[in-house]
Every structure is written in C-alpha cells, then in structure tokens.
Design a protein around this motif. Structure first.
Motif, PDB file in Angstrom:
ATOM      1  N   TYR A  21       0.821  -1.215   0.000  1.00  0.00           N
ATOM      2  CA  TYR A  21       0.000   0.000   0.000  1.00  0.00           C
ATOM      3  C   TYR A  21       0.858   1.271   0.000  1.00  0.00           C
ATOM      4  O   TYR A  21       0.436   2.296  -0.536  1.00  0.00           O
ATOM      5  CB  TYR A  21      -1.014  -0.024   1.146  1.00  0.00           C
ATOM      6  CG  TYR A  21      -2.243  -0.815   0.763  1.00  0.00           C
ATOM      7  CD1 TYR A  21      -3.325  -0.206   0.139  1.00  0.00           C
ATOM      8  CD2 TYR A  21      -2.296  -2.196   0.966  1.00  0.00           C
ATOM      9  CE1 TYR A  21      -4.428  -0.941  -0.263  1.00  0.00           C
ATOM     10  CE2 TYR A  21      -3.402  -2.931   0.577  1.00  0.00           C
ATOM     11  CZ  TYR A  21      -4.464  -2.299  -0.043  1.00  0.00           C
ATOM     12  OH  TYR A  21      -5.560  -3.024  -0.444  1.00  0.00           O
ATOM     13  N   GLN A  22       2.056   1.218   0.556  1.00  0.00           N
ATOM     14  CA  GLN A  22       2.963   2.362   0.450  1.00  0.00           C
ATOM     15  C   GLN A  22       3.307   2.617  -1.014  1.00  0.00           C
ATOM     16  O   GLN A  22       3.333   3.762  -1.461  1.00  0.00           O
ATOM     17  CB  GLN A  22       4.259   2.102   1.236  1.00  0.00           C
ATOM     18  CG  GLN A  22       4.129   2.316   2.699  1.00  0.00           C
ATOM     19  CD  GLN A  22       5.373   1.927   3.480  1.00  0.00           C
ATOM     20  OE1 GLN A  22       5.291   1.861   4.677  1.00  0.00           O
ATOM     21  NE2 GLN A  22       6.495   1.657   2.851  1.00  0.00           N
ATOM     22  N   PHE A  25       0.078   4.026  -2.792  1.00  0.00           N
ATOM     23  CA  PHE A  25      -0.188   5.434  -2.502  1.00  0.00           C
ATOM     24  C   PHE A  25       1.023   6.335  -2.731  1.00  0.00           C
ATOM     25  O   PHE A  25       0.925   7.551  -2.574  1.00  0.00           O
ATOM     26  CB  PHE A  25      -0.675   5.607  -1.054  1.00  0.00           C
ATOM     27  CG  PHE A  25      -2.060   5.069  -0.821  1.00  0.00           C
ATOM     28  CD1 PHE A  25      -3.125   5.474  -1.590  1.00  0.00           C
ATOM     29  CD2 PHE A  25      -2.281   4.140   0.186  1.00  0.00           C
ATOM     30  CE1 PHE A  25      -4.408   4.973  -1.376  1.00  0.00           C
ATOM     31  CE2 PHE A  25      -3.551   3.630   0.418  1.00  0.00           C
ATOM     32  CZ  PHE A  25      -4.619   4.055  -0.371  1.00  0.00           C
ATOM     33  N   ASN A  26       2.160   5.758  -3.045  1.00  0.00           N
ATOM     34  CA  ASN A  26       3.392   6.532  -3.259  1.00  0.00           C
ATOM     35  C   ASN A  26       3.855   7.269  -2.007  1.00  0.00           C
ATOM     36  O   ASN A  26       4.442   8.350  -2.095  1.00  0.00           O
ATOM     37  CB  ASN A  26       3.221   7.553  -4.400  1.00  0.00           C
ATOM     38  CG  ASN A  26       3.498   6.957  -5.744  1.00  0.00           C
ATOM     39  OD1 ASN A  26       4.392   6.134  -5.886  1.00  0.00           O
ATOM     40  ND2 ASN A  26       2.741   7.374  -6.738  1.00  0.00           N
ATOM     41  N   TRP A  40      -3.802   5.746   5.906  1.00  0.00           N
ATOM     42  CA  TRP A  40      -3.453   6.807   4.972  1.00  0.00           C
ATOM     43  C   TRP A  40      -4.659   7.726   4.821  1.00  0.00           C
ATOM     44  O   TRP A  40      -5.776   7.251   4.601  1.00  0.00           O
ATOM     45  CB  TRP A  40      -3.133   6.239   3.597  1.00  0.00           C
ATOM     46  CG  TRP A  40      -1.826   5.541   3.493  1.00  0.00           C
ATOM     47  CD1 TRP A  40      -0.661   6.075   3.028  1.00  0.00           C
ATOM     48  CD2 TRP A  40      -1.534   4.181   3.819  1.00  0.00           C
ATOM     49  NE1 TRP A  40       0.340   5.129   3.063  1.00  0.00           N
ATOM     50  CE2 TRP A  40      -0.181   3.954   3.547  1.00  0.00           C
ATOM     51  CE3 TRP A  40      -2.295   3.131   4.340  1.00  0.00           C
ATOM     52  CZ2 TRP A  40       0.440   2.732   3.765  1.00  0.00           C
ATOM     53  CZ3 TRP A  40      -1.691   1.914   4.562  1.00  0.00           C
ATOM     54  CH2 TRP A  40      -0.339   1.720   4.273  1.00  0.00           C
ATOM     55  N   ILE A  42      -6.329   9.628   2.364  1.00  0.00           N
ATOM     56  CA  ILE A  42      -6.269   9.636   0.906  1.00  0.00           C
ATOM     57  C   ILE A  42      -6.557  11.036   0.358  1.00  0.00           C
ATOM     58  O   ILE A  42      -5.837  11.539  -0.494  1.00  0.00           O
ATOM     59  CB  ILE A  42      -7.259   8.608   0.327  1.00  0.00           C
ATOM     60  CG1 ILE A  42      -6.901   7.216   0.846  1.00  0.00           C
ATOM     61  CG2 ILE A  42      -7.231   8.642  -1.188  1.00  0.00           C
ATOM     62  CD1 ILE A  42      -7.950   6.182   0.575  1.00  0.00           C
ATOM     63  N   LEU A  64     -10.649   4.860  -6.409  1.00  0.00           N
ATOM     64  CA  LEU A  64     -10.026   6.141  -6.125  1.00  0.00           C
ATOM     65  C   LEU A  64      -9.865   6.932  -7.416  1.00  0.00           C
ATOM     66  O   LEU A  64      -9.442   6.378  -8.443  1.00  0.00           O
ATOM     67  CB  LEU A  64      -8.658   5.920  -5.480  1.00  0.00           C
ATOM     68  CG  LEU A  64      -8.670   5.009  -4.248  1.00  0.00           C
ATOM     69  CD1 LEU A  64      -7.261   4.654  -3.834  1.00  0.00           C
ATOM     70  CD2 LEU A  64      -9.424   5.669  -3.113  1.00  0.00           C
ATOM     71  N   GLU A  72      -1.622   5.802 -14.475  1.00  0.00           N
ATOM     72  CA  GLU A  72      -1.700   5.136 -13.164  1.00  0.00           C
ATOM     73  C   GLU A  72      -1.746   3.623 -13.332  1.00  0.00           C
ATOM     74  O   GLU A  72      -1.113   2.887 -12.571  1.00  0.00           O
ATOM     75  CB  GLU A  72      -2.909   5.634 -12.383  1.00  0.00           C
ATOM     76  CG  GLU A  72      -2.932   5.193 -10.958  1.00  0.00           C
ATOM     77  CD  GLU A  72      -1.773   5.718 -10.103  1.00  0.00           C
ATOM     78  OE1 GLU A  72      -1.571   5.152  -9.005  1.00  0.00           O
ATOM     79  OE2 GLU A  72      -1.064   6.654 -10.504  1.00  0.00           O
TER      80      GLU A  72
END
Length: 131
Positions: A21-22, A25-26, A40, A42, A64, A72
């Motif tokens: 997930y890091q 989400f960068n 996070w 968002i 999202l 993406e």
C-alpha cells in the motif's frame, strides 16, 4: 452530519501489506497507532485503514479518482506487478474506470473523469487552495 470517512481493508501479513500500500499510494502511512494497523489519509477526511487479519470476501471495490488512468495503470502494473487490467467507459457515464485486486483479494479500482473541466473542478473542491 457526516464529516469524515474511513474504509478498512485487511491483509494477512501487515508488513507485506504496508509495503504494497505504500507503493500504491506513493508514500508512507499517515498514522500507525499500534502494531498490525496503518492508515493513509487519501484526501482530506477520507482514510484507508490497513489492518492485519482475514480479508473480507466479496467486498469492494474501493475506487479512487486519478488524474490520468492510463498512466496510473502503467505505474501499478510496473511497480506492483498487477496483472494488466482493462479500462472501461460508457457514453452515458462521466468517468473511465478499472478494477483490480491486491495480493490479499481486496478489490480496488481507479477512475478518471472524462470531462477535463469537471475533473479540474472536483480536484479544486477537494484541495481547497487558500488565496
């Protein structure tokens, strides 16, 4: 009055889940209150909670909004090794969308507004830049 939202997804291994997930989400989590849990923010007041546990079957997808759905998708396929997924659109729907899964079976997705003016307006509302 509703003023905030959280959505929780579960992964069987919190360390691997957080790493995944890091990358998704960068960035690092915004909040890690205890072992086995990461969050996070968002967008303002909208949080994704990652918890260690058994994933819920049949839930989602959590979609999202993104600025460029093709870029993406390419990033997710390259960095997270997600299998190529299709981007859908329909004439009567104002967005293009796609659905995929994380390694634990949680259904996720992304979408992009087709109309550039609408996309810009929605982003401005969320960011609420100060004069």
């Amino acid at each position: 009055m509703i003023h905030e939202m959280t959505v929780q997804v579960r992964v069987t291994n919190i360390n691997e889940g957080q790493k995944w997930y890091q990358t998704f989400f960068n960035r690092q989590p915004d909040f890690k209150p205890h072992e086995g849990f990461a969050e996070w923010e968002i967008i303002p007041n909208c949080w994704l909670q990652l918890a260690e546990g058994e994933p819920a079957e049949g839930s989602g997808p959590i979609r999202l909004g993104v600025v460029d759905i093709v870029a993406e998708r390419n990033r997710l396929e390259n960095e997270l090794h997600i299998e190529h997924f299709e981007i859908f659109s329909r004439k009567e729907v104002p967005v293009k969308w796609a659905t995929f899964g994380d390694p634990w079976g949680n259904r996720l997705g992304i979408f992009e507004y087709v109309d550039e003016d609408e996309k810009d307006e929605r982003i401005k509302r969320i960011i609420k830049t100060k004069d």
